[in-house]
Every structure is written in C-alpha cells, then in structure tokens.
Design a protein around this motif. Structure first.
Motif, PDB file in Angstrom:
ATOM      1  N   LEU A 109     -20.928 -22.838 -42.826  1.00  0.00           N
ATOM      2  CA  LEU A 109     -22.069 -22.146 -41.215  1.00  0.00           C
ATOM      3  C   LEU A 109     -21.061 -20.900 -40.650  1.00  0.00           C
ATOM      4  CD1 LEU A 109     -23.868 -22.707 -39.671  1.00  0.00           C
ATOM      5  CD2 LEU A 109     -22.662 -24.554 -38.301  1.00  0.00           C
ATOM      6  N   LEU A 110     -20.004 -21.756 -40.320  1.00  0.00           N
ATOM      7  CA  LEU A 110     -19.340 -20.714 -39.462  1.00  0.00           C
ATOM      8  C   LEU A 110     -18.951 -19.094 -40.331  1.00  0.00           C
ATOM      9  CD1 LEU A 110     -17.002 -20.090 -37.636  1.00  0.00           C
ATOM     10  CD2 LEU A 110     -15.404 -20.879 -38.768  1.00  0.00           C
ATOM     11  N   ASN A 111     -18.751 -19.184 -42.023  1.00  0.00           N
ATOM     12  CA  ASN A 111     -18.624 -18.390 -42.212  1.00  0.00           C
ATOM     13  C   ASN A 111     -19.982 -17.452 -42.951  1.00  0.00           C
ATOM     14  OD1 ASN A 111     -15.812 -18.000 -43.194  1.00  0.00           O
ATOM     15  ND2 ASN A 111     -16.236 -19.880 -45.067  1.00  0.00           N
ATOM     16  N   ALA A 112     -21.216 -18.180 -42.537  1.00  0.00           N
ATOM     17  CA  ALA A 112     -22.843 -17.504 -42.457  1.00  0.00           C
ATOM     18  C   ALA A 112     -23.078 -17.431 -41.662  1.00  0.00           C
ATOM     19  CB  ALA A 112     -22.690 -18.625 -44.217  1.00  0.00           C
ATOM     20  N   THR A 113     -22.855 -17.767 -40.267  1.00  0.00           N
ATOM     21  CA  THR A 113     -23.287 -17.241 -38.793  1.00  0.00           C
ATOM     22  C   THR A 113     -22.267 -16.405 -38.120  1.00  0.00           C
ATOM     23  OG1 THR A 113     -23.298 -19.865 -38.112  1.00  0.00           O
ATOM     24  CG2 THR A 113     -25.574 -18.942 -39.995  1.00  0.00           C
ATOM     25  N   GLY A 114     -20.726 -17.452 -38.022  1.00  0.00           N
ATOM     26  CA  GLY A 114     -20.332 -17.917 -36.815  1.00  0.00           C
ATOM     27  C   GLY A 114     -20.235 -18.307 -35.745  1.00  0.00           C
ATOM     28  N   ILE A 115     -21.384 -19.607 -36.249  1.00  0.00           N
ATOM     29  CA  ILE A 115     -20.729 -20.653 -35.045  1.00  0.00           C
ATOM     30  C   ILE A 115     -20.001 -21.606 -35.205  1.00  0.00           C
ATOM     31  CG2 ILE A 115     -23.235 -22.519 -34.191  1.00  0.00           C
ATOM     32  CD1 ILE A 115     -25.728 -20.649 -34.944  1.00  0.00           C
ATOM     33  N   VAL A 116     -19.392 -21.930 -34.598  1.00  0.00           N
ATOM     34  CA  VAL A 116     -18.378 -22.516 -34.797  1.00  0.00           C
ATOM     35  C   VAL A 116     -18.607 -23.976 -34.167  1.00  0.00           C
ATOM     36  CG1 VAL A 116     -15.951 -22.658 -34.274  1.00  0.00           C
ATOM     37  CG2 VAL A 116     -17.277 -20.714 -34.286  1.00  0.00           C
ATOM     38  N   VAL A 117     -18.744 -25.127 -34.791  1.00  0.00           N
ATOM     39  CA  VAL A 117     -18.671 -26.606 -34.249  1.00  0.00           C
ATOM     40  C   VAL A 117     -17.955 -27.542 -35.050  1.00  0.00           C
ATOM     41  CG1 VAL A 117     -21.208 -26.767 -34.590  1.00  0.00           C
ATOM     42  CG2 VAL A 117     -20.434 -27.016 -36.165  1.00  0.00           C
ATOM     43  N   VAL A 118     -17.645 -28.666 -35.047  1.00  0.00           N
ATOM     44  CA  VAL A 118     -16.884 -29.504 -35.173  1.00  0.00           C
ATOM     45  C   VAL A 118     -16.845 -30.723 -35.879  1.00  0.00           C
ATOM     46  CG1 VAL A 118     -14.085 -30.914 -34.248  1.00  0.00           C
ATOM     47  CG2 VAL A 118     -15.314 -29.051 -32.514  1.00  0.00           C
ATOM     48  N   PRO A 119     -16.020 -30.219 -37.177  1.00  0.00           N
ATOM     49  CA  PRO A 119     -16.854 -31.436 -37.776  1.00  0.00           C
ATOM     50  C   PRO A 119     -16.592 -33.335 -37.422  1.00  0.00           C
ATOM     51  CG  PRO A 119     -15.257 -30.591 -39.713  1.00  0.00           C
ATOM     52  CD  PRO A 119     -15.096 -30.163 -37.329  1.00  0.00           C
ATOM     53  N   GLY A 120     -17.621 -33.888 -37.881  1.00  0.00           N
ATOM     54  CA  GLY A 120     -17.751 -35.199 -37.035  1.00  0.00           C
ATOM     55  C   GLY A 120     -16.467 -35.962 -37.475  1.00  0.00           C
ATOM     56  N   SER A 121     -15.401 -35.820 -38.711  1.00  0.00           N
ATOM     57  CA  SER A 121     -14.433 -36.607 -39.903  1.00  0.00           C
ATOM     58  C   SER A 121     -13.529 -36.184 -38.115  1.00  0.00           C
ATOM     59  CB  SER A 121     -14.107 -36.102 -40.992  1.00  0.00           C
ATOM     60  OG  SER A 121     -14.339 -34.830 -40.508  1.00  0.00           O
ATOM     61  N   GLY A 122     -13.314 -35.393 -37.560  1.00  0.00           N
ATOM     62  CA  GLY A 122     -12.183 -34.919 -36.479  1.00  0.00           C
ATOM     63  C   GLY A 122     -12.089 -36.181 -34.936  1.00  0.00           C
ATOM     64  N   PHE A 123     -13.792 -36.804 -35.377  1.00  0.00           N
ATOM     65  CA  PHE A 123     -14.140 -37.784 -33.794  1.00  0.00           C
ATOM     66  C   PHE A 123     -13.549 -39.201 -34.567  1.00  0.00           C
ATOM     67  CE2 PHE A 123     -16.000 -33.550 -32.941  1.00  0.00           C
ATOM     68  CZ  PHE A 123     -15.200 -33.747 -31.772  1.00  0.00           C
ATOM     69  N   GLY A 124     -14.053 -39.862 -36.101  1.00  0.00           N
ATOM     70  CA  GLY A 124     -14.478 -41.137 -36.533  1.00  0.00           C
ATOM     71  C   GLY A 124     -15.709 -41.380 -36.239  1.00  0.00           C
ATOM     72  N   GLN A 125     -16.102 -41.789 -37.601  1.00  0.00           N
ATOM     73  CA  GLN A 125     -17.313 -41.906 -38.143  1.00  0.00           C
ATOM     74  C   GLN A 125     -17.735 -42.819 -38.718  1.00  0.00           C
ATOM     75  OE1 GLN A 125     -18.991 -37.827 -39.542  1.00  0.00           O
ATOM     76  NE2 GLN A 125     -17.081 -37.797 -40.362  1.00  0.00           N
ATOM     77  N   VAL A 126     -18.834 -43.548 -38.852  1.00  0.00           N
ATOM     78  CA  VAL A 126     -19.145 -44.735 -39.921  1.00  0.00           C
ATOM     79  C   VAL A 126     -18.624 -44.209 -40.910  1.00  0.00           C
ATOM     80  CG1 VAL A 126     -20.783 -46.176 -41.286  1.00  0.00           C
ATOM     81  CG2 VAL A 126     -20.740 -46.155 -38.410  1.00  0.00           C
TER      82      VAL A 126
END
Length: 548
Positions: free
Chosen positions: A494-511
């Motif tokens: 997403l970042l490389n294609a659009t420049g939008i920076v979001v954070v993967p859920g694996s950095g917060f924990g998830q089921v």
C-alpha cells in the motif's frame, strides 16, 4: 535492512518468550508462530543486526567502525530486544525514505506526497492548536510582556489573567525552573478541580502526578508493579504497543485478553476470568488490568454497565485497574459517552479502601493534540501512603515533568468558561476539530467497509480505525516468501503504491489467523477523498493480483 536471527538464537528467543514473557490465549486457531509478537514470528524480521555491505540501507560510515565494538546485540539488556513499538516501526522508516526520495527527485514514485495515517500526531498533519492555550503558554514563558500596553491588544483578557494566576503559583515565576516532583501544586489543584467537575466526586491534588505525557506515567506504574517475570499485567489484544513494550522493558509477563471484534471490540469479563485463571495456573501472579477507553487501536467506547463489570472484576480479584483515558474527549457517536472509571467506581460505592485505580490523561489527544508539549498526568487512588511515597521517590528521580506540559494539563482540565473573552473562540475551535474528526471517521469507516474482503467496526471514539482484511491465500504465501507477516506485506505494498502509511495489525496483536491494520483519522479533511481514492484503487488492484 532488517536481519534475521540465526536458527539457534531464534530458538532461544522463542523458547524464552514462550516460557517467560507472554501467555498465549487459548484460541482454536492458535499456533506458536501466529501468536508470537511480530518480532519473534518465524516469517518476519526479528532483530536489527549491524548493517553489512549487502544491506541496501547500510550506513556508509559502518566500514569505518572498529572491528569489534564493546556494545553488541549479544551483550545489551535482552529486555530491549523483546521490546517493539510498531507505530514507529519499519513501515514508517520506509515512508521516511520515500519522502526523502520525493524531495530529491520529484516524480520518482507514483504519488506526490506521503500521507501519514500511522500515528496519533494531530498537529503534524495540520490541526491548529487552541488559541487560548497557546496565548497562556506564550505569556507564561515571556512574563515581561504582561505589563506592556501592546499586550492588551494582542492577547485576550482572560488569557492574560490566567497567565498571571499560573505565574503566581510558580516559585520565582520561572517556567524554566524545576518544580515539585509531582508537579506545581497550584496546577494540581486546578486539575483536581477539573476532575471533580467532570465526575461529580471529590479529587485530591495530592493524588495527581504530572508527567511528560501519559507514557512516562505508564512506565512508572509498570516499574512499581513488576518485580519479576512472575508478575503479570492483563492487557487487551489488540493493544497500544506502549503496554507490551513497557512490560517487556520492566521484565514482566503480558497476560493477553482478546477484545471481541464481532461485538464491536467488546470487553467480556468471562474472557478476563479465563485468562486470569490460566495465568495463575502457570505460576504467574497478575497484578493489574489495563483498559483503554476509548480504545486504541480499536476505537470503541465502553458502555457504563460494562465498566461496572470491569470495576467489580478488579475488586474481587485484587487487581490494580490501569485506566488509559487519554481519548476521553474523542467520542463521535450520539449513543455513547465517556465515563471515567473513577466516576463509575465511586458511583458503585467503592472508595479508596475498596479498589486501587490509576487513571491516565494526556494533552496529546482530545481536540488539543499538543503531542510535542509532552504534558499529562496520572491520578493515583486506592494506594496506601507508604506505597505513594515510593511512587513519589520514582517521580523525584526524574526531578519533574516539563513546565509547559504541566501548564497545558491544567488548561485542558480548566478551559475558558461562559463569560470569558476567549469562550466563543475556544468553543468554535474545539467543536470544529471534533466535528471534523467525526466526519473523517465516518467517511473512512464507510470506505473501508466498501472494500472487497474488508470489514471495519464503527468508529465510536479515539483517532483510529482497525479494519480486518480477509487476505487471499496467494497473498499470504507471497508474504511468507518475503519473510514478513501478511498484514505487513499488505501495508508495505500500500505504501509503495500510494504513499499511504498505516500500521500492520500484527504490531498491536490480533486473533491468530486474522489480519488488520490501524489507520488514523487525522489527515486534514480535504486530504480524506484522496486517501479513499488511492486506497480503493490499490485494494482492487491488490485483490485482482492475488485472488485465484
């Protein structure tokens, strides 16, 4: 470029972590690799090793370093290696590099700017500070202008009056001097009065510890509560990585409890009970329960009845309730409102002798967004005087929090009132910011729910959305081949294609087996349509590429 631990080192780290630092929730889809934090996953980078000549991000000066340095990854505090803070992690590092490339070579990427949706940093994205707050700060920092005639025309009368009141509470009227280690007494009086006005129950200024934002207060409490790896802290999953990081740094055990995504990230006391009993069966002594309300990264606002259940649970189990309430101003839906845990516990008839409660507040969030001023406080209640002395001792090691942050914390809890010259402008600024945040949240929520394979719970509060992405198996296999978590793979693409920076859920924990990302609602409102368009186009292209 990230390096990967050798098989031996990885085995040691995984074994150590599994045995000592986190109790895996019992979930039918749980596995060792999926329940480990991202930095210990077998499919993702785990450690930052010294750069080599093969690294694309190697430091050019690295070759000039001595062959052997006295500090290595093998001899530093191992607790540092277990600590990770995703919201400023490797995706953000890549974004910063792309931004430098855009500046040096415009047109080098398929977008013209980086859109940071990764961190709750409002003013960095164009949010204006509250005029009254900044006027008072300016006058306090430069008191010699208070007596000048020109000041009357440049500053509001109530800002001038408030500055005089604050300066009279500061010894020597010096904002550049140290203060009492808990914070300036007069400012704590103001904050206590603000808490009492908010909750309808008394507040004691001696319970207030002013800190450089809420984060140092959290660290202080972890330091107090954790004496060994047998001490556990119940934390929500997903959670704000400050908590997992601080527990790791202080050598405790994170005892995770899952929020229920299907019920809008609900907090079920049955889940708390199950994880508590499981921890105790493994020899872990849970000391405290962390609750983030409104939620980060999940954006839910707890119902008052749910809060009552949580208070009762902590009382019955002898847990300290650590209430992260820094988003208390950020509620966007008409059927929900913020209630402090102190108010809820007092309304249940529980006082100082019944429950230990520490509440955290910050000037970084809300409608003020003064992240760089580093102001905040914790209100410590239900703690014995001898333990309070130890908290004060820890606070005094750092001398005091910064004075500008202390002043801002008092202003946040005591803003202009009806009849003050600044009142109308203050209300217009506050309402404008909060109503715009609500619109942005709803727009992004709707856009995410319109994407194939994406579901996003209602944005009730805070500054974030935490959508679930049903990634195709082909994408998951591509992520495995790239040695990264599937949601991190998506976020990097997403970042490389659009420049939008979001954070993967694996950095917060998830089921285990689910994938998410955290997206802030903070880009200015005129940027939101571009974010929606870029995200929609990217997601369609991504799904077309990886769907069988």
């Amino acid at each position: 470029m990230r390096r990967f631990a050798s098989g031996r080192l990885r085995s040691l780290l995984i074994h150590s972590f599994q045995q000592k630092h986190i109790l895996r929730p019992h979930h039918p889809s749980s596995s060792l690799s999926s329940s480990l934090p991202r930095f210990l996953s077998s499919s993702t980078p785990v450690l930052d090793f010294p750069p080599s000549s093969t690294s694309s991000m190697a430091d050019p000066s690295a070759s000039k370093l001595p062959a052997k340095l006295p500090v290595t990854l093998q001899n530093i505090n191992p607790k540092i290696l277990k600590c990770e803070y995703a919201v400023r992690g490797e995706i953000v590092t890549l974004a910063q590099r792309l931004q430098e490339e855009l500046l040096a070579n415009p047109g080098s990427h398929p977008f013209d700017e980086i859109l940071y949706c990764n961190i709750g940093n409002p003013q960095s994205l164009g949010q204006h500070p509250i005029t009254f707050f900044r006027e008072v700060l300016a006058l306090c920092d430069h008191p010699s202008i208070l007596d000048k005639s020109e000041t009357q025309g440049l500053f509001s009368a109530d800002a001038i009056e408030r500055a005089w009141q604050i300066l009279d509470q500061i010894p020597g009227r010096a904002t550049g001097a140290y203060s009492h280690s808990q914070g300036i007494k007069g400012l704590r009086d103001t904050i206590a009065a603000g808490i009492e006005a908010r909750d309808g129950y008394p507040a004691d200024p001696n319970d207030i510890f002013l800190t450089d934002g809420a984060s140092p207060a959290v660290h202080m409490m972890m330091q107090l509560l954790i004496s060994s790896e047998q001490d556990g802290i119940l934390c929500p999953i997903p959670q704000y990585p400050l908590y997992s990081a601080s527990i790791a740094l202080h050598g405790g055990t994170l005892v995770p409890y899952f929020l229920d995504e299907a019920s809008g990230w609900g907090l079920e006391t049955s889940e708390l009970k199950k994880q508590l009993e499981d921890a105790r069966s493994k020899g872990i002594n849970p000391r405290a329960l962390v609750v983030i309300n409104p939620g980060n990264p999940t954006g839910q606002v707890l119902a008052e009845e749910n809060q009552r259940q949580i208070v009762e649970f902590c009382k019955q189990e002898g847990l300290v309730l650590l209430a992260d309430e820094v988003y208390q101003e950020n509620v966007y839906v008409p059927d929900k409102e913020f209630h402090s845990f102190k108010k809820v516990s007092r309304s249940m008839g529980y006082g100082e002798k019944d429950i230990s409660l520490v509440s955290f507040q910050s000037v970084s969030k809300g409608y003020y967004g003064e992240c760089g001023k580093r102001g905040g406080y914790m209100e410590v209640t239900g703690i014995s005087p001898d333990v309070r002395e130890q908290i004060y001792k820890v606070a005094s090691v750092n001398l005091c929090s910064n004075i500008s942050g202390q002043i801002l914390a008092s202003l946040v809890m005591s803003p202009p009132k009806v009849g003050d010259e600044s009142y109308e402008l203050y209300c217009a600024e506050k309402d404008g910011i909060l109503s715009s945040l609500a619109r942005r949240a709803k727009t992004l929520e709707d856009a995410l729910n319109n994407l194939e394979g994406v579901t996003c719970n209602r944005a009730e509060g805070a500054m974030y959305l935490f959508p679930c992405i049903n990634l195709p198996q082909k994408a998951i296999k591509a992520a495995e081949a790239a040695n990264t978590a599937p949601d991190a793979f998506y976020c990097r693409r997403l970042l490389n294609a659009t420049g939008i920076v979001v954070v993967p859920g694996s950095g917060f924990g998830q089921v285990p087996g689910t994938w998410h990302f955290r997206c802030t609602i903070l880009p200015q409102e005129d940027k939101i349509p571009a974010i929606v368009t870029r995200l929609t186009d990217f997601h369609k292209s991504f799904m077309d590429e990886f769907c069988d």
